[in-house]
Design a protein around this motif. Sequence first.
Motif, mmCIF file in Angstrom:
data_model
loop_
_atom_site.group_PDB
_atom_site.id
_atom_site.type_symbol
_atom_site.label_atom_id
_atom_site.label_comp_id
_atom_site.label_asym_id
_atom_site.label_seq_id
_atom_site.Cartn_x
_atom_site.Cartn_y
_atom_site.Cartn_z
ATOM 1 N N CYS A 144 7.663 49.792 49.032
ATOM 2 C CA CYS A 144 8.673 49.588 47.725
ATOM 3 C C CYS A 144 8.144 50.283 46.657
ATOM 4 O O CYS A 144 7.080 50.058 46.171
ATOM 5 C CB CYS A 144 8.337 47.959 47.558
ATOM 6 S SG CYS A 144 9.389 47.450 45.806
ATOM 7 N N CYS A 147 6.555 47.366 43.705
ATOM 8 C CA CYS A 147 5.713 46.668 43.778
ATOM 9 C C CYS A 147 4.706 47.257 44.993
ATOM 10 O O CYS A 147 3.527 46.597 45.053
ATOM 11 C CB CYS A 147 5.956 45.093 44.191
ATOM 12 S SG CYS A 147 6.468 44.812 45.730
ATOM 13 N N TYR A 149 4.941 47.085 48.097
ATOM 14 C CA TYR A 149 4.857 46.406 49.340
ATOM 15 C C TYR A 149 5.140 47.314 50.533
ATOM 16 O O TYR A 149 6.116 48.156 50.407
ATOM 17 C CB TYR A 149 5.855 45.171 49.432
ATOM 18 C CG TYR A 149 5.897 44.466 50.507
ATOM 19 C CD1 TYR A 149 4.778 43.905 51.256
ATOM 20 C CD2 TYR A 149 7.145 44.449 51.240
ATOM 21 C CE1 TYR A 149 5.040 43.057 52.383
ATOM 22 C CE2 TYR A 149 7.466 43.610 52.436
ATOM 23 C CZ TYR A 149 6.297 43.061 53.133
ATOM 24 O OH TYR A 149 6.395 42.263 54.179
ATOM 25 N N CYS A 157 13.512 44.651 48.631
ATOM 26 C CA CYS A 157 12.191 44.405 49.149
ATOM 27 C C CYS A 157 11.887 42.709 49.252
ATOM 28 O O CYS A 157 12.233 42.149 48.291
ATOM 29 C CB CYS A 157 11.179 44.930 47.788
ATOM 30 S SG CYS A 157 9.242 44.470 47.840
ATOM 31 N N CYS A 160 8.951 41.575 46.323
ATOM 32 C CA CYS A 160 9.202 41.146 45.000
ATOM 33 C C CYS A 160 10.875 40.906 44.713
ATOM 34 O O CYS A 160 11.432 40.909 43.647
ATOM 35 C CB CYS A 160 8.903 42.508 43.902
ATOM 36 S SG CYS A 160 10.047 43.931 44.415
HETATM 37 ZN ZN ZN Z 1 8.713 45.013 45.931
#
Ligand code: ZN
Length: 596
Positions: A144, A147, A149, A157, A160
Amino acid sequence: MSRHVLVAIAWPYASAKIHVGNVTGSHLPGDICARYHRLAGNHVLMVSGSDSHGTPITVVAEREDKSPREVFEHFHRGFLEMFQRLGISYDLFTHTDTENHHRVSQDLFLALLEKGYLYKQVQEQMYSEAQGRFLPDRYVEGTCPVCGYEGARGDQCDHCNTLLDPQDLIDPRSKTDGSTPVLRQTEHFFLDLPKLARAGLAEWLQRDKEHWRPNVINFARRYVGEGLQGRPITRDLEWGIPVPVRGWEGKCLYVWFEAVIGYFSASVEWAHNQGEPEAWKDWWYNPMARTLYFIGKDNIPFHAVIWPAELMGVEQLYEDDPTRRLNLPYDIPANEFMNLEGHGMSGSRNWAVWMDEALDRYDPDALRYYLTVAMPETRDTDWLWEGFVRRNNDELVATWGNLAHRALTFAYRRFDGRVPVPGSLEDVDTHLLAQIEAGFEPIGQLIARSKFRAALAEVMALAREANRYLEEKGPWFQIKEDREAAGTTIYVALKAIDSLKILFAPFLPFSSERLHQYLGYEDPLFGRSYTATFEEEGGRVHEALCYDDREARGEWRPSELPVGQVLRQPEPLFSKLDDSVVEEEQARMGAGGLSD
Ligand SMILES: [Zn+2]
């Protein structure tokens, strides 16, 4: 004054079974809301359906070597049965692969095109050279950009909740074979969100939203406020609703664009099924109607931004009066997530309590009770088996079930199976009845404002008061000396129970209906769910869940229990669960294997 209330519930992908987290996130709060409003005399239309398009379905179909239709019809049938068993009282639970939904979605698309809210743009899309095709967003995973991830999907995502395009991902990879996709050009239609924001969406989000949950309105305002961009609403896909424009063969409407249209198309279908093809307009064009959307937090952008944008842009559909406008959402009480014993539920990892399996083992009202007291209204919650057993035994059985059963069996055995004739009521008697009567207004308000946990806690507190009353009065001792005094106590207790039955009814419909019969009433409180098969003009056939409430007579008001009413032989409303349930269920979950 009665009002039209549309209860719109998020459409589940028909690619996996529904777990308790899905139920407490959207279906159950929607059902409690609908049942309350029906009791309160409002005109409820509660709709949803299976999302039969989208890559979650094609992923499963490819894995299992089936057609997408086989996959979604299998899960759809399971949904219909499960909702019926759990008492989720859909007026219509249909699916998105009907001719009706295809037509309505295409019409809405064309209306947006005509109003100038769609534009064409060539974009780069992830393409798998190995497979020789464009990859749907969910077939692409990566990191992502917001964030960091690492398991973010190409469309969103999960960490987030940011909406993404696959090309936003850092280090993208194909979900099916792990290969690195390349970018290739393809033309698509885009929804002009900046133009829609200027045309009123941004202003609407600033106005009269005090009753919205803070996370919902804050997310929507941030989304519209920060560098809003147009979003593609078509995809290079074979499974879905064809783009209704010549030369666009082989492309479909993007699933998130058309699935939200389902609330509208299902209302149209419901009216058609009723033989009153214009009836849906009472919920969609009447400015006094309220439309509530029950969803999980991952769905906030689609319901608080995209769907209102579509409705606002199209202004009206299938309407002759040029002054009328489609209703925008009145409220979107999105829930947070329910975890399982401290870990996020996951269908793919089999870490979930599957709703149909839980219904094989437990009473639907016991499940509904726990799913309400642990509903993730303002923060994530946990399904804990120990909590389920404790709440069932200490509250449902020990407080409410025992109260009703003790009073009913006593009246049934000792007062000739009738509601006893009371003597004159003392302060303690009238106080209890007044206390419960005073609960109807505030508890109804709490439900109408989607504060279900608080509402149920209030009802249970009143049941405790009634229990205390019965305990202090002790009619089983009174009767030895003063039969009339015992009769008064039992009359007051039964009347309190009769009121509590209504207050509990939106949450616990099955036991409230049984109790209603034990109390000697003939007409049912609620209507009846049933599945029906519908054939459309083009020849497609689909199954749906429907609700018939023509016989229903329940009303949101205090008891007027007639003296002398003949009771029916009572049975216990709930049963105690053995503590061993906790270990059994934990062993069952362990067998599924939770490993990261
Ligand atoms: Zn994210």
